[in-house]
Design an enzyme around this catalytic site. Structure first.
Site, PDB file in Angstrom:
ATOM      1  N   SER A  24       0.842  -1.196   0.000  1.00 28.97           N
ATOM      2  CA  SER A  24       0.000   0.000   0.000  1.00 28.97           C
ATOM      3  C   SER A  24       0.874   1.241   0.000  1.00 28.97           C
ATOM      4  O   SER A  24       1.995   1.230   0.519  1.00 28.97           O
ATOM      5  CB  SER A  24      -0.900   0.018   1.240  1.00 28.97           C
ATOM      6  N   ASP A  25       0.361   2.326  -0.566  1.00 28.07           N
ATOM      7  CA  ASP A  25       1.041   3.600  -0.368  1.00 28.07           C
ATOM      8  C   ASP A  25       0.753   4.078   1.053  1.00 28.07           C
ATOM      9  O   ASP A  25      -0.106   3.538   1.756  1.00 28.07           O
ATOM     10  CB  ASP A  25       0.592   4.628  -1.402  1.00 28.07           C
ATOM     11  N   TYR A  26       1.485   5.098   1.460  1.00 33.73           N
ATOM     12  CA  TYR A  26       1.479   5.556   2.853  1.00 33.73           C
ATOM     13  C   TYR A  26       0.060   5.953   3.275  1.00 33.73           C
ATOM     14  O   TYR A  26      -0.513   6.910   2.762  1.00 33.73           O
ATOM     15  CB  TYR A  26       2.416   6.748   2.979  1.00 33.73           C
TER      16      TYR A  26
END
Length: 838
Positions: free
Chosen positions: A383-385
Site C-alpha cells: 500500500s502507499d502511505y
C-alpha cells in the site's frame, strides 16, 4: 569561519555527524549536512557578527515551524546549538574539517555477522523453504510480515500511532522498515529481527530511491527527455549500487504514472504524457534497479507505482478523484505498468485515487483481476502511505477494520506504516476473512526475502566499506553529468547560443544563478552541499571574475531588498544576461500541485526589469513541470529547459551553454501556452468539430475564444545547435497484412555546423475504427549521431501488433483500415504518408 566544520552527536539510537559548510561571495551562506541520514532543512538568512553566526530556516517536513542555528567560533573549534522543528534543540561542539567517516567505524563491527559461500536458491528450493516456514507461523506472525513500520518517530505524512520499531521488530509485528537512512540503524534493527523475533525472519528495508541515492541524477521527468534508455538504466543501476550498500533492499520506485496535467506536482517523478515512451522507460528503470538477479547484493527490488491512473487526478490536485473510462485506463495508463511487470518488477504500489467509485487500495477488480490474474503479477503488492486507512476517509469502509478486510481481499500484501492490519486476527477469528489470504500474501513476501538472499545472509546488504567506495564517487558523478547534459532541452535560440568562451561580460541574474537547490524533490543525499551551481559551472569554464557578474535579484518567491536594482545594474554592465529562474525543489513532487504554473510573480518582475534593458537574454529554467512562459518566451533570445539536473547540474548546463555539448533533449510533456489549456497533450482524440486552418475563424468549432488550442512547445520538441533535414518518407509497401510488416524510412542529414544527435520520431494515426483513436501516437524512435554534412537512414518496421488497442467489445486487437504514418523531429513538425491494414 569560512570553510567546513563538523560536530559529532551521540543519540539514544545512533551516532550523528553534522557538517557546516560556510561560504561567502556577496553574502554569507550556510549549508547543513547530517550524516548518516539527510537533514531536510533550508537556510533562508545568515547573519555574521565577529565570531558569531546566526541563521534561520525552515523544513518542508514541518511547515510553519522555524529552524535556528546559533554558533560561536574560535580558531579551530566552535560551540553552539541548532533547533530543528522535528528534533528539538541540539547542542553542538565541534572543530574544523569534515570529520571522521561514520561508515568506517562500522566495518569491523558488521564483519562477524556476514556469511560466506551463500548460494542463490532455486525456485523449487525457495518454494519448499517458504512452505516449511509458513507452516510454523501463527496468525500474528503472518500479520507481522504484512506490516511495516518507520525506523524512527520521523513521519513522511501525518503522525501514526505506533509502538517503537524496536518493540515491533522484536515481537515479530513488523516485517519491513521504512526510512532507515542510517546503515547503523539498519544493522541494529536487523540484529533485533534475527536474534529476538519469533522465527528470526530478516527485515526488508524500504526507501524512495527515485533519481539517485547519494549521487543525484536528473529528476525522472528530466531524464525522460534524454530518450536514452541505456543511460536511464545505468542511472538506476548506480542508484541501486549506492543504496544497497547502505542496507536498502526494497525501492519505492520507479513511478511510472502517465502525466498529462502540469499542475500535478508528481509530474516531476514520471516520464511525461506518452504511454509508449513511458513503457520503455519503465522497463529500463526496472532492469537498472534489479539487474540480472535480485540475489546480487548491489540490486534492489523495484516497485512500480502508483497502480493505477494516479496521474489523471482531476484539476491536477494531488490525491484527488480520478474518473476515466476502462479504455483510457488500458490504452493510456496501463502500458508502463505492463512493461515493468514483464521486465520482472518485484513489487507494485497502489495509487491513492478512486476508480469507478472504489479506492484502488480496496479494488479487487484492479489489484486481483487486472494486476494479478490478467497481467500475471506474482510479486509483493504494497500500500502507499496511509492508503488503507484512507479507504475509510474515502467513504468506502466504516472503519479501519473493514478497510483492512477489503485491502486483504484485494490481495494487498504489505500495509505501509499504518496499523489497520492489526485487525486481521480478529477478522479471521470472527470468520470474516480467510487465513488463506494471509498465507498467499506471506508466501510472496517470504519468497522475495529468499530471492534477495536475506534469509540465508541477513546482513549481506550492510556494507560500510562499499558505502565509502560507492557513495558520490567520481565515476557516478560523471554518469550523472552525462545524463544531465542529455536531459536539457533547448526550447528557443535566436543565435545567441552557444556562448563564446572568449569575449564580453556575462551577467548571471536570478535566484537559480548560484543556488544548490538543483537536486529536485524525492532525494535524500548527504552531499547536497557539493551540488555544482550554475555560477560554479561557468567559473569552471574559465570565466574570470571580471567577466562573470552575478546578482540574485530576488528569492524564488520573495523580494530581496534592493535586489531588482542590483540585478539591473549588473545586467547593464554585461554584454549578455543569463536569466536563471524557476521553481524551488519543494514546489514540485508529492503534495506540490500548483494552480498557476507560471513563474512566481517576483521572478516575473525581475525578468521584466532585465529584458527591457535590451541586452541579449538567455533564460535558464530550473523546474519540475512544464511552465507557462506567456509574456517572457517571445522577449528572450534563448531558452534552456534544465529541470532539476542533480549533483552535477552546473557543469552540465555550462557544457551546453558553451557548446562543449550539443543539446539533444526532446520534451516528454507539452508546454502549455496558457494555463487554461491544461491538460494539454499531443495524443488527444479528435472532436466532431475539430479546429483546422480552414475553419479557425468560425465560431462553432472546438476552440478557445481567446487563444490557440496549440501548446507553446509540443511533445517531442527540442532544438540543436545544428540543423537536421528530413527526406520524404519511403514505404516498402503501402498495404500491411495482419501477419506481415512494412518498413518506413527517412534520410536525416546534418546540414549545420556542429556534430549533433537527433531523435527521429515515428507516429501513427488510425483514421477510423470501432473506437476513436488519438490523432497521433508515438510508435518508435531512433537516435542518430551525425557529423556536419553526414546523412543516415532511420528505418522503422511496423506490424499489426503496433496498431492494436483495447475496446470493451474486442479486447486488444488491430482493426483493418486506413492509417497515417508520420516521421519527424517532434509530434507537430512531421512528414506524413498513408498506408492500409488489410
Amino acid at each position: 569561519m569560512i570553510g567546513i566544520w563538523h560536530s559529532l552527536i551521540e543519540t539514544s539510537h545512533s551516532r550523528l555527524k553534522i557538517q557546516l559548510v560556510i561560504e561567502k561571495k556577496e553574502i554569507y551562506t550556510l549549508g547543513l549536512v547530517m550524516e548518516p541520514f539527510p537533514l531536510p532543512l533550508t537556510i533562508t538568512s545568515v547573519t555574521v557578527e565577529g565570531n558569531r553566526l546566526d541563521a534561520i530556516g525552515y523544513s518542508v517536513m514541518a511547515p510553519g515551524e522555524e529552524a535556528a542555528v546559533k554558533l560561536a567560533f574560535d580558531d579551530d573549534t566552535f560551540l553552539g546549538e541548532i533547533r530543528l522543528p522535528f528534533m528539538g534543540t541540539i547542542s553542538l561542539q565541534g572543530s574544523k574539517g569534515s570529520g571522521p567517516s561514520l561508515a568506517e567505524a562500522m566495518i569491523s563491527e558488521v564483519a562477524p555477522y556476514r556469511k560466506a559461500d551463500v548460494r542463490e536458491r532455486s525456485e523449487d528450493e525457495i518454494r519448499d523453504a517458504v512452505e516449511d516456514l509458513l507452516g510454523r507461523m501463527t496468525i500474528a506472525d503472518k500479520v507481522g510480515q504484512m506490516s511495516q513500520c518507520m525506523a524512527s518517530s520521523f513521519s513522511f505524512g501525518g503522525n501514526v500511532a505506533s509502538d517503537p520499531p524496536e518493540k515491533l521488530v522484536a515481537e515479530g509485528s513488523a516485517g519491513s522498515i521504512l526510512g532507515a537512512f542510517d546503515s547503523r540503524r539498519v544493522f541494529e534493527l536487523q540484529r533485533i529481527a534475527v536474534e529476538q523475533s519469533p522465527h528470526g525472519i530478516p527485515l526488508l528495508f524500504n526507501a524512495d530511491i527515485i533519481h539517485g541515492h547519494q549521487t543525484i541524477f536528473p529528476v525522472p521527468l528530466a531524464w525522460s527527455c534524454s530518450w536514452d534508455l541505456e543511460a536511464i538504466k545505468q542511472a538506476c543501476a548506480i542508484a541501486a549500487k549506492e543504496a544497497s550498500a547502505s542496507g536498502i533492499t526494497y525501492n519505492h520506485g520507479p513511478m511510472v504514472d502517465v502525466t498529462r496535467d502540469a499542475r500535478w506536482g508528481r509530474a516531476v517523478e514520471g516520464a511525461g504524457e506518452d504511454p509508449y515512451l513511458g513503457a520503455l522507460i519503465a522497463k529500463a528503470q526496472v532492469e537498472g534497479f534489479q539487474g540480472d538477479s535480485l540475489f546480487d547484493p548491489e540490486t534492489i527490488i523495484a516497485c512500480l507505482k502508483h497502480f493505477i491512473a494516479y496521474g489523471a487526478a482531476e484539476a491536477g490536485r494531488d490525491y484527488n478523484t480520478v474518473d476515466i473510462s476502462e479504455g483510457t485506463l488500458r490504452n493510456v495508463y496501463l502500458p508502463p505498468f505492463q512493461a515493468g511487470i514483464e521486465a520482472g518488477a518485484g513489487s507494485v504500489m497502489n495509487s491513492f485515487n478512486l476508480y469507478e467509485g472504489i479506492p484502488v487500495a480496496a479494488s479487487r477488480f484492479l489489484l486481483k483481476d487486472l494486476l494479478r490474474d490478467e497481467l500475471g503479477f506474482d510479486g509483493i503488492l504494497i500500500s502507499d502511505y496511509g492508503a488503507i486507512e484512507e479507504i475509510v476517509q474515502h467513504g468506502n469502509a466504516k472503519d479501519a477494520k473493514e478497510a483492512a478486510k477489503k485491502a486483504v481481499e484485494a490481495t494487498m500484501d504489505i500495509e505501509m506504516v499504518t496499523r489497520s492490519y492489526d485487525h486481521l486476527p480478529t477478522l479471521i477469528e470472527e470468520g470474516q476473512l480467510s487465513e488463506a489470504l494471509l498465507d498467499a500474501a506471506v508466501r510472496r513476501i517470504l519468497a522475495y526475502k529468499f530471492k534477495c538472499g536475506l534469509m540465508d545472509d541477513p546482513f549481506r546488504y550492510i556494507r560500510p566499506e562499499k558505502e565509502i567506495e560507492y557513495h558520490f564517487n567520481s565515476a557516478h558523478l560523471l554518469a550523472s553529468r552525462e545524463l544531465a547534459r542529455k536531459s536539457i532541452v533547448l526550447l528557443k535560440n535566436d543565435g545567441v547560443l552557444p556562448l563564446a568562451k572568449k569575449g564580453g561580460k556575462v551577467a548571471v541574474v536570478g535566484p537559480f544563478g548560484d543556488t544548490k537547490d538543483l537536486l529536485g524533490p524525492w532525494q535524500f543525499s548527504r552531499h547536497g552541499h557539493e551540488t555544482v551551481t550554475l555560477r560554479q559551472g561557468l567559473e569552471a569554464k574559465g570565466l574570470e571574475a571580471d567577466r562573470l557578474l552575478f546578482a540574485e535579484g530576488c528569492g524564488v518567491e520573495c523580494e530581496i531588498e534592493g535586489g531588482l536594482e542590483q540585478a539591473a545594474e549588473r545586467a547593464k554592465q554585461a554584454d549578455l544576461v543569463i536569466l536563471a529562474l524557476g521553481e524551488s525543489s519543494d514546489m514540485s513532487g508529492e503534495a506540490a500541485s500548483r494552480m498557476d504554473i507560471a513563474l512566481p510573480a517576483v521572478q516575473r518582475r525581475l525578468a521584466e526589469e532585465i529584458v527591457r534593458l535590451g541586452k541579449p537574454v538567455v533564460l535558464v529554467l530550473t523546474n519540475g513541470r512544464p511552465l507557462v512562459l506567456d509574456g517572457l518566451e517571445e522577449r528572450v533570445d534563448a531558452i534552456l529547459e534544465t529541470w532539476f539536473l542533480g549533483s552535477q547540474a552546473g557543469h552540465a548546463i555550462a557544457d551546453i551553454l558553451f557548446g562543449d555539448s550539443n543539446p539533444s533533449g526532446k520534451l516528454t510533456m507539452s508546454f502549455p501556452a496558457k494555463v487554461g489549456q491544461v491538460p494539454v497533450y499531443y495524443n488527444r482524440f479528435n472532436t466532431g468539430r475539430p479546429v483546422t486552418e480552414a475553419n479557425k475563424e468560425q465560431k462553432f468549432v472546438s476552440k478557445y475564444l481567446d487563444g490557440s488550442n496549440d501548446p507553446l512547445y509540443p511533445f517531442g520538441y527540442g532544438l540543436s545547435y545544428t540543423r537536421f533535414d528530413y527526406s520524404d518518407i519511403r514505404l516498402d509497401r503501402n498495404r500491411l497484412t495482419m501477419d506481415g510488416s512494412l518498413v518506413a524510412s527517412v534520410t536525416v542529414s546534418n546540414t549545420g555546423p556542429m556534430s549533433g544527435e537527433e531523435t527521429v520520431q515515428l507516429y501513427i494515426r488510425d483514421l477510423y475504427g470501432s473506437a476513436v483513436r488519438p490523432i497521433k501516437e508515438l510508435k518508435g524512435f531512433r537516435k542518430l549521431a551525425l557529423a556536419p554534412g553526414e546523412s543516415r537512414e532511420a528505418s522503422f518496421t511496423i506490424a499489426a501488433a503496433d496498431l492494436a488497442f483495447w475496446t470493451p467489445a474486442n479486447g486488444y486487437r488491430a482493426e483493418p483500415g486506413e492509417f497515417k504514418l508520420y516521421i519527424g523531429p517532434n509530434s507537430r513538425d512531421a512528414k506524413e504518408v498513408e498506408f492500409e491494414l488489410i
